[in-house]
Write a protein that holds these residues in place. Structure first.
Motif, PDB file in Angstrom:
ATOM      1  N   ALA A  19      50.069  33.872  32.841  1.00 45.82           N
ATOM      2  CA  ALA A  19      49.401  32.578  32.970  1.00 45.82           C
ATOM      3  C   ALA A  19      49.326  31.908  31.610  1.00 45.82           C
ATOM      4  N   HIS A  20      49.404  30.587  31.613  1.00 44.36           N
ATOM      5  CA  HIS A  20      49.188  29.778  30.408  1.00 44.36           C
ATOM      6  C   HIS A  20      47.831  29.109  30.583  1.00 44.36           C
ATOM      7  N   ILE A  21      46.914  29.393  29.669  1.00 45.28           N
ATOM      8  CA  ILE A  21      45.509  29.046  29.885  1.00 45.28           C
ATOM      9  C   ILE A  21      44.851  28.572  28.591  1.00 45.28           C
ATOM     10  N   LEU A  22      43.598  28.156  28.718  1.00 44.21           N
ATOM     11  CA  LEU A  22      42.752  27.916  27.554  1.00 44.21           C
ATOM     12  C   LEU A  22      42.085  29.231  27.156  1.00 44.21           C
ATOM     13  N   PRO A  23      41.782  29.404  25.862  1.00 44.05           N
ATOM     14  CA  PRO A  23      41.206  30.679  25.403  1.00 44.05           C
ATOM     15  C   PRO A  23      39.919  31.079  26.123  1.00 44.05           C
ATOM     16  N   ARG A  24      39.132  30.099  26.545  1.00 44.78           N
ATOM     17  CA  ARG A  24      37.872  30.418  27.231  1.00 44.78           C
ATOM     18  C   ARG A  24      38.108  31.187  28.524  1.00 44.78           C
ATOM     19  N   ASP A  25      39.331  31.067  29.077  1.00 39.33           N
ATOM     20  CA  ASP A  25      39.624  31.646  30.389  1.00 39.33           C
ATOM     21  C   ASP A  25      40.387  32.965  30.306  1.00 39.33           C
ATOM     22  N   ILE A  26      40.480  33.541  29.110  1.00 39.76           N
ATOM     23  CA  ILE A  26      41.167  34.834  28.981  1.00 39.76           C
ATOM     24  C   ILE A  26      40.493  35.919  29.824  1.00 39.76           C
ATOM     25  N   PRO A  27      39.152  36.055  29.808  1.00 43.91           N
ATOM     26  CA  PRO A  27      38.532  37.138  30.591  1.00 43.91           C
ATOM     27  C   PRO A  27      38.845  37.062  32.085  1.00 43.91           C
ATOM     28  N   VAL A  28      38.746  35.869  32.671  1.00 41.56           N
ATOM     29  CA  VAL A  28      39.008  35.760  34.110  1.00 41.56           C
ATOM     30  C   VAL A  28      40.485  35.982  34.407  1.00 41.56           C
ATOM     31  N   THR A  29      41.361  35.569  33.498  1.00 41.29           N
ATOM     32  CA  THR A  29      42.798  35.773  33.710  1.00 41.29           C
ATOM     33  C   THR A  29      43.145  37.254  33.683  1.00 41.29           C
ATOM     34  N   VAL A  30      42.601  37.984  32.719  1.00 44.47           N
ATOM     35  CA  VAL A  30      42.823  39.435  32.667  1.00 44.47           C
ATOM     36  C   VAL A  30      42.301  40.086  33.945  1.00 44.47           C
ATOM     37  N   ALA A  31      41.133  39.651  34.398  1.00 44.93           N
ATOM     38  CA  ALA A  31      40.541  40.227  35.612  1.00 44.93           C
ATOM     39  C   ALA A  31      41.415  39.969  36.838  1.00 44.93           C
ATOM     40  N   VAL A  32      41.950  38.752  36.957  1.00 39.84           N
ATOM     41  CA  VAL A  32      42.794  38.415  38.107  1.00 39.84           C
ATOM     42  C   VAL A  32      44.092  39.219  38.075  1.00 39.84           C
ATOM     43  N   LEU A  33      44.736  39.283  36.915  1.00 38.22           N
ATOM     44  CA  LEU A  33      45.990  40.027  36.811  1.00 38.22           C
ATOM     45  C   LEU A  33      45.776  41.516  37.076  1.00 38.22           C
ATOM     46  N   ALA A  34      44.672  42.057  36.570  1.00 41.88           N
ATOM     47  CA  ALA A  34      44.362  43.466  36.837  1.00 41.88           C
ATOM     48  C   ALA A  34      44.104  43.694  38.320  1.00 41.88           C
ATOM     49  N   ASP A  35      43.450  42.744  38.950  1.00 42.04           N
ATOM     50  CA  ASP A  35      43.121  42.862  40.370  1.00 42.04           C
ATOM     51  C   ASP A  35      44.384  42.898  41.229  1.00 42.04           C
ATOM     52  N   ILE A  36      45.319  41.976  40.977  1.00 42.84           N
ATOM     53  CA  ILE A  36      46.501  41.923  41.842  1.00 42.84           C
ATOM     54  C   ILE A  36      47.414  43.125  41.630  1.00 42.84           C
ATOM     55  N   LEU A  37      47.388  43.716  40.430  1.00 47.00           N
ATOM     56  CA  LEU A  37      48.223  44.890  40.200  1.00 47.00           C
ATOM     57  C   LEU A  37      47.602  46.171  40.752  1.00 47.00           C
ATOM     58  N   GLN A  38      46.275  46.211  40.850  1.00 48.95           N
ATOM     59  CA  GLN A  38      45.616  47.455  41.244  1.00 48.95           C
ATOM     60  C   GLN A  38      45.034  47.438  42.656  1.00 48.95           C
ATOM     61  N   ASN A  39      44.811  46.240  43.206  1.00 48.09           N
ATOM     62  CA  ASN A  39      44.066  46.172  44.468  1.00 48.09           C
ATOM     63  C   ASN A  39      44.725  45.327  45.553  1.00 48.09           C
ATOM     64  N   SER A  40      46.000  44.993  45.394  1.00 45.76           N
ATOM     65  CA  SER A  40      46.661  44.215  46.442  1.00 45.76           C
ATOM     66  C   SER A  40      46.703  45.014  47.738  1.00 45.76           C
ATOM     67  N   LEU A  41      46.558  44.310  48.864  1.00 49.96           N
ATOM     68  CA  LEU A  41      46.362  44.977  50.154  1.00 49.96           C
ATOM     69  C   LEU A  41      47.662  45.308  50.885  1.00 49.96           C
ATOM     70  N   TYR A  42      48.683  44.496  50.723  1.00 46.86           N
ATOM     71  CA  TYR A  42      49.959  44.692  51.419  1.00 46.86           C
ATOM     72  C   TYR A  42      49.748  44.832  52.929  1.00 46.86           C
ATOM     73  N   LEU A  43      49.032  43.858  53.485  1.00 46.03           N
ATOM     74  CA  LEU A  43      48.782  43.858  54.925  1.00 46.03           C
ATOM     75  C   LEU A  43      50.080  43.585  55.684  1.00 46.03           C
ATOM     76  N   GLU A  44      50.194  44.166  56.872  1.00 48.19           N
ATOM     77  CA  GLU A  44      51.429  44.014  57.652  1.00 48.19           C
ATOM     78  C   GLU A  44      51.735  42.550  57.941  1.00 48.19           C
ATOM     79  N   GLU A  45      50.692  41.751  58.222  1.00 48.52           N
ATOM     80  CA  GLU A  45      50.944  40.338  58.518  1.00 48.52           C
ATOM     81  C   GLU A  45      51.446  39.587  57.282  1.00 48.52           C
TER      82      GLU A  45
END
Length: 413
Positions: A91-117
């Motif tokens: 992501a290309h972001i403002l510095p204030r948003d680094i914490p939420v960006t790290v959290a989102v990227l960590a979330d999608i790599l570790q907690n994606s659901l891969y639902l059949e639908e």
């Protein structure tokens, strides 16, 4: 630009890289995984790209819309791509948003659901992407040529896969590929721009501290030289699309900067030899360029052009004439200095993009396990002499080592 590079490693093996650039007010943040098409088998070709898509479909705590909104509602840009050897989420972001960006990227790599639908829906999306690729002559031509150049090797597989392999991929296959290839030792979490390493590293530690340890060394697979080929294939449209090329050098090639200079002499912009001597002087082509890809085991080098069917033979001859000139005639000091300056200028101009710097930093970490600065690259290119160019060109541009595929209008094959 003032720049500072730092690196640290979590106990799990996840690497953290930062390049602080004091003169900018934005930041590029990404998670780069050293896996891609090259880690696939033919039966599951396209799975790395499929996973990249599915990682944006939802986690335990965020829907697909919420993943995008977490970054875009703050003015940021979220993106991803899959290549032969790397899958990147950034992501290309403002510095204030680094914490939420790290959290989102960590979330999608570790907690994606891969639902059949979601798997079914995204499979349909990628089928459309494959069809779009097949309907684009240049894309189809390059995918076909690459397959011929890397026989019995995953470097020859298309990144998107094909309709048949995509239909075969099931949820268990996705999870198995992730388990084997999304390992801590292959993951780099990085930031470039207005960022402080110690603060960024702490955010990453919190987000990735539960990531299981796994060294995750990638297998190196021997390349097989293709049997020499000269093929003709049908393609929709009015033009002939021509690819001339060969297997070439990996990114560990010790003369890689001389290699880049040959590529630049042939194809860097409107002042390059191919453009001036074939397009401008003969009018035979609209698009013409050389291409250079470097991977772990080897690479690919060649020339692509599109032309009228009646001018194919003439244009091929002119390309090989340009090769022969580089093999036999010393590049003048003036032209070599010009192409060096052009190469240096493009490096500096590209460095204005924080996303470009992020990609370059992570790619060098995977390839060389160290940071390579622009000044180091410029210093290396400035040392190149004409004798080095002609010595490498005599080997690289030998027409007897080149293969070809001519993609001709369907009525003429």
């Amino acid at each position: 630009m003032i720049q500072r590079f730092n690196k640290s490693t979590l106990n799990s093996g996840v690497r953290i890289l930062t390049e602080t650039v004091d003169s900018v007010g934005t930041c590029a943040v990404g998670v780069f995984v050293f896996t891609g098409t090259k880690d696939e088998t033919l039966a599951i070709n396209g799975i790395a790209h499929f996973i990249e898509h599915l990682n944006f479909k939802g986690t335990d705590t965020r829907s697909a819309a919420e993943i995008a909104d977490a970054i875009e509602s703050r003015g940021g840009q979220l993106d991803a791509y899959t290549s032969k050897e790397i899958t990147a989420y950034y992501a290309h972001i403002l510095p204030r948003d680094i914490p939420v960006t790290v959290a989102v990227l960590a979330d999608i790599l570790q907690n994606s659901l891969y639902l059949e639908e979601d798997i079914a829906l995204e499979r349909s999306v990628i089928h459309e992407e494959i069809d779009e690729n097949l309907d684009t002559p240049q894309e189809y031509a390059f995918d076909t040529f690459t397959r011929y150049c890397f026989p019995r090797h995953a470097l020859g597989y298309p990144i998107l896969g094909n309709h048949r392999s995509l239909n075969k991929i099931q949820r268990d296959d996705l999870q198995d590929f992730i388990r084997k290839n999304y390992t801590a030792g292959r993951i780099v979490v990085a930031a470039v721009g207005a960022v402080e390493h110690s603060v960024f590293a702490e955010w990453v530690r919190r987000a990735f501290e539960a990531y299981p340890y796994e060294a995750g060394k990638r297998k190196v697979r021997k390349l097989h030289q293709p049997e020499p080929f000269s093929e003709r294939k049908a393609i929709a449209g009015n033009q002939a699309h021509v690819l001339l090329g060969r297997q070439s050098y990996s990114y560990h090639f010790p003369r890689r900067y001389s290699y880049q200079m040959i590529h630049a002499l042939l194809s860097a912009g409107m002042s390059s030899r191919l453009f001036q001597n074939i397009r401008e002087k003969t009018g035979a082509v609209y698009s013409i360029f050389s291409f250079l890809d470097m991977f772990t085991e080897g690479g690919l080098f060649g020339v692509y052009f599109a032309t009228d069917r009646e001018r194919v033979k003439e244009s091929i001859s002119r390309v090989f004439d340009e090769f022969e000139i580089l093999r036999r005639e010393k590049v003048s000091k003036k032209e070599l200095e010009k192409v060096k300056m052009q190469y240096e200028g493009s490096l500096i101009l590209n460095s204005e993009s924080m996303v470009h710097r992020l990609e370059r930093m992570c790619r060098y970490e995977f390839q060389f396990e160290r940071f390579i600065s622009i000044s180091e690259i410029i210093a290396a290119t400035r040392k190149i002499e004409s004798e080095e160019i002609i010595a490498l060109a005599s080997e690289l541009l030998d027409p007897d080592t080149y293969n070809s595929i001519l993609f001709l209008p369907e009525s003429e094959v």
